[in-house]
Write a protein that holds these residues in place. Structure first.
Motif, mmCIF file in Angstrom:
data_model
loop_
_atom_site.group_PDB
_atom_site.id
_atom_site.type_symbol
_atom_site.label_atom_id
_atom_site.label_comp_id
_atom_site.label_asym_id
_atom_site.label_seq_id
_atom_site.Cartn_x
_atom_site.Cartn_y
_atom_site.Cartn_z
ATOM 1 N N GLU A 95 18.550 -14.271 -6.311
ATOM 2 C CA GLU A 95 18.452 -15.580 -5.768
ATOM 3 C C GLU A 95 18.208 -16.999 -6.656
ATOM 4 O OE1 GLU A 95 18.903 -18.759 -2.823
ATOM 5 O OE2 GLU A 95 19.791 -17.504 -3.394
ATOM 6 N N GLN A 96 17.090 -16.824 -6.379
ATOM 7 C CA GLN A 96 16.032 -18.461 -7.521
ATOM 8 C C GLN A 96 16.008 -17.672 -9.201
ATOM 9 O OE1 GLN A 96 16.220 -21.409 -5.465
ATOM 10 N NE2 GLN A 96 14.869 -21.371 -6.726
ATOM 11 N N THR A 97 15.716 -17.889 -10.008
ATOM 12 C CA THR A 97 15.456 -17.526 -11.298
ATOM 13 C C THR A 97 14.309 -16.733 -11.432
ATOM 14 O OG1 THR A 97 16.851 -18.925 -12.620
ATOM 15 C CG2 THR A 97 15.252 -17.466 -14.363
ATOM 16 N N GLY A 98 14.465 -15.737 -11.434
ATOM 17 C CA GLY A 98 13.153 -14.935 -10.953
ATOM 18 C C GLY A 98 12.791 -14.230 -9.692
ATOM 19 N N GLY A 99 14.138 -14.911 -8.925
ATOM 20 C CA GLY A 99 13.151 -14.170 -7.679
ATOM 21 C C GLY A 99 11.499 -14.569 -6.621
ATOM 22 N N SER A 100 11.522 -13.903 -6.058
ATOM 23 C CA SER A 100 9.526 -14.249 -5.757
ATOM 24 C C SER A 100 8.897 -14.634 -6.596
ATOM 25 C CB SER A 100 9.768 -13.092 -4.737
ATOM 26 O OG SER A 100 9.148 -12.508 -4.910
ATOM 27 N N GLY A 101 9.206 -14.205 -8.077
ATOM 28 C CA GLY A 101 8.460 -14.084 -9.112
ATOM 29 C C GLY A 101 7.110 -12.807 -9.105
ATOM 30 N N MET A 102 7.677 -12.110 -7.929
ATOM 31 C CA MET A 102 6.353 -11.351 -7.894
ATOM 32 C C MET A 102 6.730 -9.667 -8.476
ATOM 33 S SD MET A 102 4.678 -11.677 -4.222
ATOM 34 C CE MET A 102 6.159 -11.473 -3.307
ATOM 35 N N VAL A 103 7.195 -9.193 -9.831
ATOM 36 C CA VAL A 103 6.122 -7.847 -10.113
ATOM 37 C C VAL A 103 6.486 -6.653 -9.123
ATOM 38 C CG1 VAL A 103 7.513 -5.851 -12.257
ATOM 39 C CG2 VAL A 103 8.221 -8.382 -12.446
ATOM 40 N N VAL A 104 7.194 -6.072 -8.712
ATOM 41 C CA VAL A 104 6.024 -4.462 -7.656
ATOM 42 C C VAL A 104 5.675 -4.017 -9.008
ATOM 43 C CG1 VAL A 104 6.663 -2.817 -6.034
ATOM 44 C CG2 VAL A 104 8.175 -4.180 -5.296
ATOM 45 N N PRO A 105 3.927 -3.966 -8.390
ATOM 46 C CA PRO A 105 3.504 -3.414 -9.431
ATOM 47 C C PRO A 105 3.939 -1.726 -9.928
ATOM 48 C CG PRO A 105 1.838 -4.557 -8.437
ATOM 49 C CD PRO A 105 3.192 -4.068 -7.588
ATOM 50 N N GLY A 106 4.006 -1.606 -11.366
ATOM 51 C CA GLY A 106 4.212 -0.021 -11.561
ATOM 52 C C GLY A 106 5.763 0.685 -11.439
ATOM 53 N N ARG A 107 6.405 -0.674 -11.017
ATOM 54 C CA ARG A 107 8.147 -0.350 -10.696
ATOM 55 C C ARG A 107 8.848 -0.665 -11.663
ATOM 56 N NH1 ARG A 107 7.759 3.879 -8.321
ATOM 57 N NH2 ARG A 107 6.099 4.414 -6.158
ATOM 58 N N GLY A 108 8.499 -1.788 -11.497
ATOM 59 C CA GLY A 108 9.321 -2.724 -13.307
ATOM 60 C C GLY A 108 10.111 -3.495 -12.513
ATOM 61 N N PHE A 109 10.258 -3.798 -11.704
ATOM 62 C CA PHE A 109 12.023 -4.747 -11.160
ATOM 63 C C PHE A 109 10.956 -6.211 -9.821
ATOM 64 C CE2 PHE A 109 11.666 -1.874 -7.711
ATOM 65 C CZ PHE A 109 11.392 -2.276 -7.044
ATOM 66 N N LEU A 110 11.801 -6.953 -10.377
ATOM 67 C CA LEU A 110 11.047 -8.339 -9.097
ATOM 68 C C LEU A 110 11.948 -8.902 -7.646
ATOM 69 C CD1 LEU A 110 12.472 -11.592 -12.245
ATOM 70 C CD2 LEU A 110 10.014 -10.832 -10.545
ATOM 71 N N LEU A 111 11.289 -8.831 -6.999
ATOM 72 C CA LEU A 111 11.495 -8.871 -5.417
ATOM 73 C C LEU A 111 12.270 -10.671 -5.819
ATOM 74 C CD1 LEU A 111 8.644 -7.447 -3.510
ATOM 75 C CD2 LEU A 111 10.630 -6.578 -3.895
ATOM 76 N N ASN A 112 13.322 -10.360 -4.241
ATOM 77 C CA ASN A 112 14.570 -11.100 -4.683
ATOM 78 C C ASN A 112 12.798 -12.443 -3.339
ATOM 79 O OD1 ASN A 112 14.648 -11.232 -1.373
ATOM 80 N ND2 ASN A 112 15.207 -9.365 -1.955
ATOM 81 N N ASN A 113 13.797 -13.682 -3.546
ATOM 82 C CA ASN A 113 13.227 -14.960 -2.704
ATOM 83 C C ASN A 113 15.348 -15.362 -1.670
ATOM 84 O OD1 ASN A 113 14.576 -16.725 -4.945
ATOM 85 N ND2 ASN A 113 14.470 -18.080 -3.699
#
Length: 602
Positions: free
Chosen positions: A432-450
């Motif tokens: 979605e947005q640039t950077g999605g929700s802004g939250m990387v799942v700790p230890g997993r290396g990917f951003l969560l969507n918004n």
């Protein structure tokens, strides 16, 4: 011209075979290493790939060279884009997969759109009855839908692939572990999000090394994502939806990992493990219209891309756009877009939960009843009121409404793949947005969507039903428009782009520029763009308003806004009559795209 293209293609082939070599060279030379060369056009045989990114395109070419088919390569490209374009797409988001099967001649699609939690209702983005500020909704757990991309990978490979998931993820694993070269576009996107990225320790550690956006020319590695990909390859995507990764996703959404000293207000969401466990990508019938004797296939709702592009093409069918002057062509393109968006906003939502009149929206009868509103000597007043595809016809008199313009994030990414047998994939992915929700799942290396902010927070038209309000397990409406064009049952074009709701107008403009105005595909993609979405002003690139036709368009009533810069970052493929493929991408937007073929011509 042919000799020049041939030389460019030979260089592209020379650089794309060893992905690890590209990454390790960047690391050794640091910020002083010259950037790898992107080329926006390649012509040849054996398969073709186009995307926004060189490393991702290379990943697809590598899979094709090893005997994989278009589906195998498309998953490889998408996974690699999750490494190099993490602010636009990745396994924390979703996408739409459009597939042509050369053996059967069938076009099929997968809806990998994210879904709201089962607990969601119309008050999802309301606080005491008032809308939550949009930026606050974006950077929150509220905005995160159940990611659909991993399940889309699995279902696409099961349905059409020839390789296992672990095999097609190998290029992306290596790319994440070895790293990719940071370019100006990536650094600029990071800088734009620096404040909110800094609020989340896992995001800051990954994308703000030393507390700053990474330097151009430096190497960015993501070992956590490499490990996550390996887990999916070894254990299947159930590891994402049922096991520890699922629990980590849910924990991040329910308890956003915010830096204690941060002033950023980050609301919690209610995504649960049951939401992930029950997620499936849905195989849907594609949208289909006939245009100039060609078959145009797109993505059905929950996307509005296929219906709106299809309706606009049906309206434009009544004018021979190859014979009118440039100003009239652009006028009719903009007005058809305006009318199409009026109907899209009123009627399109998740077909599992609302009644979407898809057949009516795509009927020529409805298009004719709407096209008659378009006048050659004046623009329609905005916002145009929606028509009723269930009962087309009646008096052809334009009406206006007091509808608000829905909001939709501008960043996504698209890829196209064709293989030696003639299978083709058009695949758009997003967070979605640039950077999605802004939250990387700790230890997993990917951003969560918004993605859930694509819902209407409140009804956009007072007094009328809104098909895109939040609901339990509902898919928010999208504008993604992965498109395939067939000529006599054989693939001719694959086109798509990022850009939020401008995706629809960009795909429409590229299609008409190629099919009606006769531009080569790479030039149709490079054309200056404008996007009319039933608003008083038409968003346009400065290069568009610099065209001499703009004076005539303004005389007709068009008003242009050039404040938001570039529109989209398109890519495509075209099959030539002799069987060769043209892979095409942007020449300059976003730093340019990347096109390659397995066996170059010339």
């Amino acid at each position: 011209m042919g000799c020049v293209v041939g030389k460019r293609i030979r260089f592209a082939v020379a650089v794309f075979a060893p992905i690890a070599l590209i990454a390790s060279t960047a690391h050794a030379a640091g910020a002083e290493s010259p950037p790898p060369k992107k080329v926006p056009e390649a012509i040849g045989l054996g398969g073709a790939v186009s995307s926004v990114d060189l490393d991702a395109t290379n990943a697809g070419i590598e899979v094709l060279r090893r005997g994989g088919n278009a589906t195998d390569a498309a998953v490889a490209v998408a996974a690699a884009l999750g490494v190099t374009e993490p602010y636009s797409g990745g396994i924390g988001g979703g996408g739409y997969f459009v597939h042509y099967d050369a053996q059967t001649g069938e076009v099929s699609t997968l809806d990998g759109r994210e879904t709201a939690p089962a607990s969601a209702d119309r008050s999802l983005f309301l606080d005491n009855g008032a809308e939550i500020p949009f930026d606050e909704a974006v950077t929150s757990g509220l905005s995160v839908g159940t990611p659909g991309l991993p399940r889309t990978f699995e279902q696409a490979l099961d349905r059409w692939g020839t390789r296992e998931l672990d095999t097609v993820l190998e290029p992306a694993v290596e790319l994440a572990r070895e790293g990719f070269r940071v370019d100006e576009h990536f650094r600029e996107q990071t800088a734009q999000n620096e404040e909110r990225f800094a609020a989340f320790p896992a995001t800051r550690e990954l994308f703000l090394p030393g507390g700053q956006p990474p330097e151009v020319g430096s190497t960015l590695r993501n070992p956590d994502l490499a490990e996550t990909y390996e887990t999916l390859g070894d254990n299947g995507v159930d590891a994402f939806y049922q096991d520890e990764i699922a629990r980590d996703v849910v924990e991040t959404v329910q308890n956003p990992p915010v830096e204690p000293e941060s002033d950023l207000r980050v609301r919690s969401g209610d995504l649960r493990t049951e939401d992930l466990e029950s997620y499936e990508a849905i195989e849907r019938e594609p949208t289909h219209v006939r245009y100039r004797g060609l078959d145009v296939y797109g993505m059905a709702p929950s996307s509005s891309g296929g219906t709106t592009v299809g309706q606009a093409l049906n309206m434009l069918e009544n004018t021979d756009l190859s014979q009118v002057d440039s100003a009239e062509y652009l006028h009719r393109f903009l007005e058809a877009s305006k009318v199409g968006f009026a109907d899209r906003n009123r009627w399109v939502g998740d077909p599992e939960q609302v009644d979407v009149p898809t057949e009516g929206l795509l009927s020529q009868e409805f298009a004719d009843s709407r096209e008659c509103l378009i006048k050659p000597d004046a623009t329609l007043p905005t916002p145009v009121a929606a028509g009723d595809p269930r009962a087309p016809g009646g008096e052809c008199e334009p009406e206006t409404s007091d509808a608000r313009t829905p909001r939709e994030g501008p960043h996504t990414t698209h890829l196209n793949v064709a293989d030696a047998t003639g299978d083709v994939v058009s695949f758009t992915i997003t967070i979605e947005q640039t950077g999605g929700s802004g939250m990387v799942v700790p230890g997993r290396g990917f951003l969560l969507n918004n993605e859930l902010t694509d819902f209407s927070f409140t009804p956009t038209t007072p007094g009328e039903p809104d098909p895109n309000l939040p609901g339990p397990s509902k898919r928010p409406r999208s504008s993604m428009s992965p498109t395939l064009v067939l000529d006599g049952g054989e693939p001719m074009l694959s086109v798509g782009t990022p850009g939020g709701s401008t995706i629809i107008t960009t795909v429409l403009q590229v299609l008409t520029a190629r099919l009606d105005r006769g531009l080569p595909l790479v030039d149709a993609i490079a054309e200056p763009r404008a996007s009319q979405r039933n608003t008083a002003q038409t968003r346009a690139e400065p290069e568009f308003t610099a065209r001499p036709e703009t004076v005539r368009l303004q005389e007709l009533g068009h008003v242009f806004d050039t404040g938001d810069g570039e529109i989209g970052n398109a890519s495509g493929l075209e099959r030539l009559p002799d069987g060769r493929w043209v892979a095409a991408a942007e020449t300059t937007r976003g730093g340019g795209g990347s096109a390659a073929v397995v066996i170059p011509a010339g």
